[in-house]
Each structure stands twice: as C-alpha cells, then as structure tokens.
Motif scaffolding. Structure first.
Motif, PDB file in Angstrom:
ATOM      1  N   GLN A 312      36.825 -24.755  54.380  1.00 41.33           N
ATOM      2  CA  GLN A 312      37.762 -25.307  52.942  1.00 41.33           C
ATOM      3  C   GLN A 312      37.082 -27.553  53.983  1.00 41.33           C
ATOM      4  OE1 GLN A 312      40.164 -24.098  51.311  1.00 41.33           O
ATOM      5  NE2 GLN A 312      39.406 -25.050  49.211  1.00 41.33           N
ATOM      6  N   ALA A 313      38.543 -27.407  54.869  1.00 38.64           N
ATOM      7  CA  ALA A 313      38.717 -28.521  54.974  1.00 38.64           C
ATOM      8  C   ALA A 313      37.700 -29.474  55.904  1.00 38.64           C
ATOM      9  CB  ALA A 313      39.962 -28.720  56.005  1.00 38.64           C
ATOM     10  N   LEU A 314      36.852 -29.073  56.521  1.00 43.76           N
ATOM     11  CA  LEU A 314      35.892 -29.742  56.813  1.00 43.76           C
ATOM     12  C   LEU A 314      34.573 -29.955  55.430  1.00 43.76           C
ATOM     13  CD1 LEU A 314      34.732 -27.306  60.247  1.00 43.76           C
ATOM     14  CD2 LEU A 314      35.717 -30.095  60.003  1.00 43.76           C
ATOM     15  N   PHE A 315      34.163 -28.409  55.150  1.00 44.60           N
ATOM     16  CA  PHE A 315      33.108 -28.886  54.178  1.00 44.60           C
ATOM     17  C   PHE A 315      33.719 -28.555  52.950  1.00 44.60           C
ATOM     18  CE2 PHE A 315      31.871 -26.911  58.082  1.00 44.60           C
ATOM     19  CZ  PHE A 315      30.337 -27.544  58.260  1.00 44.60           C
ATOM     20  N   ALA A 316      34.635 -28.835  52.402  1.00 44.74           N
ATOM     21  CA  ALA A 316      34.642 -28.337  50.794  1.00 44.74           C
ATOM     22  C   ALA A 316      33.962 -27.724  50.024  1.00 44.74           C
ATOM     23  CB  ALA A 316      35.018 -30.610  50.101  1.00 44.74           C
ATOM     24  N   ASP A 317      33.050 -26.458  50.378  1.00 46.89           N
ATOM     25  CA  ASP A 317      32.847 -25.565  49.606  1.00 46.89           C
ATOM     26  C   ASP A 317      33.045 -24.761  49.266  1.00 46.89           C
ATOM     27  OD1 ASP A 317      33.354 -25.204  52.991  1.00 46.89           O
ATOM     28  OD2 ASP A 317      32.196 -23.174  52.442  1.00 46.89           O
ATOM     29  N   GLU A 318      32.872 -24.375  47.831  1.00 46.45           N
ATOM     30  CA  GLU A 318      32.650 -23.248  47.087  1.00 46.45           C
ATOM     31  C   GLU A 318      32.961 -21.859  47.824  1.00 46.45           C
ATOM     32  OE1 GLU A 318      32.033 -21.491  42.480  1.00 46.45           O
ATOM     33  OE2 GLU A 318      31.040 -23.234  43.134  1.00 46.45           O
ATOM     34  N   ALA A 319      32.202 -21.611  48.102  1.00 48.40           N
ATOM     35  CA  ALA A 319      31.896 -20.451  49.415  1.00 48.40           C
ATOM     36  C   ALA A 319      34.036 -19.651  50.141  1.00 48.40           C
ATOM     37  CB  ALA A 319      31.191 -19.953  50.365  1.00 48.40           C
ATOM     38  N   SER A 320      33.838 -21.028  50.662  1.00 52.48           N
ATOM     39  CA  SER A 320      35.086 -21.258  50.970  1.00 52.48           C
ATOM     40  C   SER A 320      36.620 -21.115  50.455  1.00 52.48           C
ATOM     41  CB  SER A 320      35.794 -22.354  52.241  1.00 52.48           C
ATOM     42  OG  SER A 320      33.944 -22.091  53.415  1.00 52.48           O
ATOM     43  N   ALA A 321      36.742 -22.274  49.851  1.00 54.26           N
ATOM     44  CA  ALA A 321      37.649 -21.934  48.503  1.00 54.26           C
ATOM     45  C   ALA A 321      38.301 -20.493  47.881  1.00 54.26           C
ATOM     46  CB  ALA A 321      37.182 -22.931  47.612  1.00 54.26           C
ATOM     47  N   THR A 322      36.605 -19.588  47.192  1.00 60.52           N
ATOM     48  CA  THR A 322      37.002 -18.897  46.864  1.00 60.52           C
ATOM     49  C   THR A 322      37.621 -16.999  48.027  1.00 60.52           C
ATOM     50  OG1 THR A 322      34.778 -19.416  45.479  1.00 60.52           O
ATOM     51  CG2 THR A 322      35.736 -16.915  45.991  1.00 60.52           C
ATOM     52  N   ALA A 323      36.577 -17.485  48.900  1.00 66.71           N
ATOM     53  CA  ALA A 323      37.419 -16.819  50.501  1.00 66.71           C
ATOM     54  C   ALA A 323      38.618 -17.052  50.893  1.00 66.71           C
ATOM     55  CB  ALA A 323      36.373 -17.427  51.183  1.00 66.71           C
ATOM     56  N   VAL A 324      38.924 -18.395  50.419  1.00 64.29           N
ATOM     57  CA  VAL A 324      40.165 -18.460  50.828  1.00 64.29           C
ATOM     58  C   VAL A 324      41.395 -17.860  49.928  1.00 64.29           C
ATOM     59  CG1 VAL A 324      42.343 -20.210  50.999  1.00 64.29           C
ATOM     60  CG2 VAL A 324      39.974 -20.580  52.207  1.00 64.29           C
ATOM     61  N   MET A 325      41.446 -17.886  48.398  1.00 64.19           N
ATOM     62  CA  MET A 325      42.053 -17.296  47.846  1.00 64.19           C
ATOM     63  C   MET A 325      42.356 -16.061  47.912  1.00 64.19           C
ATOM     64  SD  MET A 325      40.146 -19.693  44.265  1.00 64.19           S
ATOM     65  CE  MET A 325      41.609 -18.306  43.039  1.00 64.19           C
ATOM     66  N   GLN A 326      40.943 -15.206  47.900  1.00 65.41           N
ATOM     67  CA  GLN A 326      40.428 -13.721  47.972  1.00 65.41           C
ATOM     68  C   GLN A 326      41.534 -13.278  49.439  1.00 65.41           C
ATOM     69  OE1 GLN A 326      36.379 -12.975  48.386  1.00 65.41           O
ATOM     70  NE2 GLN A 326      36.462 -12.455  45.703  1.00 65.41           N
ATOM     71  N   LEU A 327      41.747 -13.860  50.169  1.00 66.15           N
ATOM     72  CA  LEU A 327      41.992 -13.460  51.559  1.00 66.15           C
ATOM     73  C   LEU A 327      43.581 -13.890  51.228  1.00 66.15           C
ATOM     74  CD1 LEU A 327      40.554 -15.160  54.243  1.00 66.15           C
ATOM     75  CD2 LEU A 327      40.858 -12.575  54.002  1.00 66.15           C
ATOM     76  N   ARG A 328      44.632 -14.688  50.301  1.00 69.80           N
ATOM     77  CA  ARG A 328      45.396 -15.319  50.592  1.00 69.80           C
ATOM     78  C   ARG A 328      45.927 -13.462  49.356  1.00 69.80           C
ATOM     79  NH1 ARG A 328      45.848 -21.473  48.597  1.00 69.80           N
ATOM     80  NH2 ARG A 328      45.934 -22.305  51.101  1.00 69.80           N
ATOM     81  N   ARG A 329      45.200 -13.659  48.376  1.00 69.71           N
ATOM     82  CA  ARG A 329      45.427 -12.146  47.488  1.00 69.71           C
ATOM     83  C   ARG A 329      46.143 -10.982  48.105  1.00 69.71           C
ATOM     84  NH1 ARG A 329      41.188 -12.065  44.428  1.00 69.71           N
ATOM     85  NH2 ARG A 329      42.188 -14.152  43.229  1.00 69.71           N
ATOM     86  N   SER A 330      44.817 -10.777  49.247  1.00 70.07           N
ATOM     87  CA  SER A 330      44.647  -9.028  49.613  1.00 70.07           C
ATOM     88  C   SER A 330      46.055  -9.644  50.785  1.00 70.07           C
ATOM     89  CB  SER A 330      43.286  -9.801  51.251  1.00 70.07           C
ATOM     90  OG  SER A 330      43.646  -8.174  51.430  1.00 70.07           O
ATOM     91  N   LEU A 331      46.702 -10.770  51.673  1.00 68.10           N
ATOM     92  CA  LEU A 331      47.802 -10.383  52.159  1.00 68.10           C
ATOM     93  C   LEU A 331      48.202 -10.119  51.879  1.00 68.10           C
ATOM     94  CD1 LEU A 331      46.895 -13.615  54.926  1.00 68.10           C
ATOM     95  CD2 LEU A 331      47.119 -10.533  55.824  1.00 68.10           C
ATOM     96  N   VAL A 332      49.015 -10.863  49.826  1.00 71.99           N
ATOM     97  CA  VAL A 332      50.147 -10.846  49.310  1.00 71.99           C
ATOM     98  C   VAL A 332      50.253  -9.217  48.979  1.00 71.99           C
ATOM     99  CG1 VAL A 332      50.599 -11.199  47.271  1.00 71.99           C
ATOM    100  CG2 VAL A 332      50.674 -13.429  48.124  1.00 71.99           C
ATOM    101  N   GLU A 333      49.440  -8.407  48.820  1.00 71.38           N
ATOM    102  CA  GLU A 333      49.027  -7.337  47.812  1.00 71.38           C
ATOM    103  C   GLU A 333      49.659  -6.073  48.814  1.00 71.38           C
ATOM    104  OE1 GLU A 333      45.315  -7.228  46.306  1.00 71.38           O
ATOM    105  OE2 GLU A 333      45.932  -8.083  44.555  1.00 71.38           O
ATOM    106  N   SER A 334      49.152  -6.597  50.605  1.00 72.17           N
ATOM    107  CA  SER A 334      49.446  -5.959  50.836  1.00 72.17           C
ATOM    108  C   SER A 334      50.628  -5.879  52.144  1.00 72.17           C
ATOM    109  CB  SER A 334      48.000  -6.082  52.602  1.00 72.17           C
ATOM    110  OG  SER A 334      47.889  -7.476  52.934  1.00 72.17           O
ATOM    111  N   ALA A 335      51.450  -6.963  51.315  1.00 65.24           N
ATOM    112  CA  ALA A 335      52.683  -7.105  52.530  1.00 65.24           C
ATOM    113  C   ALA A 335      52.965  -6.076  52.145  1.00 65.24           C
ATOM    114  CB  ALA A 335      53.233  -8.401  51.882  1.00 65.24           C
TER     115      ALA A 335
END
Length: 335
Positions: A312-335
């Motif tokens: 996301q930092a390199l390409f500022a692409d929407e797909a990476s931004a969406t993946a970051v949000m999903q991974l954050r949510r998954s990590l918080v839910e699985s804590a």
C-alpha cells in the motif's frame, strides 16, 4: 541408491529404483526450500501446483519441443555437434521457458502471493525440483540400460547429489526476476527484471550443459564451480531478503500496537522468525496442537498485514488498503 552389479535387477526393478532414487533427494530438498520461507509460508496447494507443473506439463512440453527443435541439428551436423547444440542451446531455452509458464500463471491468478523476492525464489525452486525429479528418473533408467550398475551409480551421484539443486537454482532465478518486477514501481525494472531472471536461468543451464559435455576434469570443475557458485549466490540473496523481511515486520507493524491490533509482546515476537518458533513450541508443549496451530495462523496474518501495508505504501492501491483493513479486523477478532 547404490546398485550392485551382482544383483541383475529386472527392468521393472530398475524403474522402481529410479523412482526411489529420484524422489528421495527431491523430498529432502523440497523440505529445505519450504523451511527457508520463515515469515509467511506459501500455501501448500500452490506450492504443490508449482511442483506438479514442473514434473508433468513442463517436462512433457520440454521433451516435445526439445525433440522438434533439435531435429534439424541432427540432420545437418555430426552426432556430437548436434548433441552439443541441443544440450547447450535448445534445452536450456526450452526447459527454462516451459518451467517459467507456471510462474507467470501464479503472478496472473495469485499475484498477492508474490509478497517479496523470496516468494519468487520459493515458487521457482519448487517448479525446478518437480522437473528434476521426472528428468532424473529418465536419466537413471537410461544410464543402467547403457552402462549397467556402474553407469547407474555415477549418474545418481552426479544428478541426485552433486548437481541435485541445479534445476531449482535455474527456475529460482526466473522467479526472483518476476517477484522483483511485481514489487517495483519502476517501469524498467518491471519490464527487464523477468527477462534478466529468465536469461540468467538459461545462461546457468547452458553453461552447465556445455561444461558437462566437455568430459574433462577441467570442464567438470568449471561446471561444478559455476553451479555451486550460483547456489551460494542464491543463498546469500535469501539471507538478505530474510533480513529485509524482518525489517518490514518491525517497520510496518509498529503502529499496530497503538491501534490495538497487536500487543507489545506480540510485536516483539513477530519480528523474529526464531522467537516465533520458540513461542509456538512452548505453546505446543503447554497447551497442545490447537494452540500451536492457532498461533501459527495469527503470526501468518501478522506477516500478511506487514506485506500488504508495504505494498500500500508503494502503490497506494485500493486492493492493498482493503486487505489491510480486513487483516486488522481479523487479528482483533482472533485475539
């Protein structure tokens, strides 16, 4: 597998021995390649697909095109000259191109799996090991039929042990070029890196074949030095990439502690592959397989988050931004 000349094995037995002699070293090499991927293991199904491509479609395509493209040389040149042209020119181009096809397919269909240069090396090496396994079976059977037990033992030693990593090395260079291109914003790098990777694979392959054709001690040691020099260079690249990936874990996951995605303790663990493994082994001993497996899944998600944030930092692409949000949510839910 060493065969005694006194045994007098049947054709069926030789074929079985050839399979065992080809498969056993490959399994060891594949396990080593899989172990090298320290921070984010690639999906087993995709690694298996890469391996099987090298073993079946690539081997069959290479056999067909090697035969077709070498035929004119055998019509126009002496047998020795045609063998040299076929082995030094046709085979390296055909085999490295057919092996590269699946790497391009992975890039097209599963491009998110090329997170770093190491991923390209891993997938390329898997393709190469599949190809080497099938090719070695054919060479082993041929060696026994032509030269008996002594010829068999020599070929098994040379192809299975001394030069056992050659095909993995060649296709790893192609995969490295593709992975570098995928993770670069520079247009010239994106165009030239895959071509240079494939070109390096062909060059290493051609040099080895020509050196082995020479038949002298000098050409053998030249080939040995060049091949193992390539393996050592690739190992050095792997070490550098692993150090780089560790820096990515530290850099891109630092803010996740403040955001509540990770605890400070997890952040300390996730930066080091060795600490991750020690932590997981303690969980296995104290809490069992389920805790061990869940911790592995969580560490894998942490690595994915770091890679997606880097992209996301390199390409500022929407797909990476969406993946970051999903991974954050998954990590918080699985804590």
């Amino acid at each position: 597998m060493i065969i005694s000349s006194l045994q007098g094995p049947t054709d069926e037995t030789i074929f079985l021995y050839a399979i065992v002699a080809a498969v056993f070293p490959v399994l060891l090499y594949v396990a080593l390649i899989y172990w090298v991927d320290r921070y984010e293991k690639e999906p087993l199904w995709l690694l298996s697909a890469a391996f099987l491509w090298g073993a079946i479609p690539s081997a069959l395509l290479a056999l067909m095109f090697n035969t077709i493209l070498s035929a004119p040389f055998y019509s126009l040149l002496s047998e020795n000259a045609a063998d040299l042209a076929s082995g030094g020119l046709i085979a390296p181009i055909v085999e490295e191109t057919t092996k590269a096809i699946v790497l391009l397919l992975i890039l097209i269909l599963q491009r998110h799996e090329f997170d770093s240069p190491l991923d390209g090396i891993i997938y390329g090496a898997m393709v190469g090991m599949g190809f080497a396994m099938v090719e070695n079976v054919l060479y082993y059977v041929s060696a026994f039929s032509e030269n008996g037990a002594s010829g068999w033992n020599t070929v098994v030693l040379m192809r299975g042990i001394i030069f056992g990593l050659n095909h993995a090395l060649y296709t790893a260079l192609t995969g490295l070029g593709i992975a570098i291109a995928h993770n670069s914003r520079n247009v010239w790098v994106r165009v030239l890196a895959p071509l240079l990777g494939l070109g390096a694979a062909i060059a290493f392959h051609a040099f080895h074949n020509v050196a082995m054709f020479g038949g002298s001690a000098l050409t053998f040691f030249a080939g040995l030095t060049f091949d193992w020099g390539g393996v050592l260079l690739t190992l050095a690249i792997i070490v550098l990439v692993l150090m780089q990936e560790r820096r990515w874990m530290k850099e891109y996951l630092a803010e996740e502690v403040g955001l509540g995605t990770l605890s400070a303790e997890e952040y300390g663990l996730v930066q080091s592959a060795a600490r991750r493994n020690r932590h997981r082994l303690r969980l296995l001993y104290r809490k069992g397989v389920r805790a061990y497996w869940r911790s592995g899944q969580r560490f894998h998600a942490c690595s994915e988050l770091a890679y997606r944030k880097r992209r996301q930092a390199l390409f500022a692409d929407e797909a990476s931004a969406t993946a970051v949000m999903q991974l954050r949510r998954s990590l918080v839910e699985s804590a």
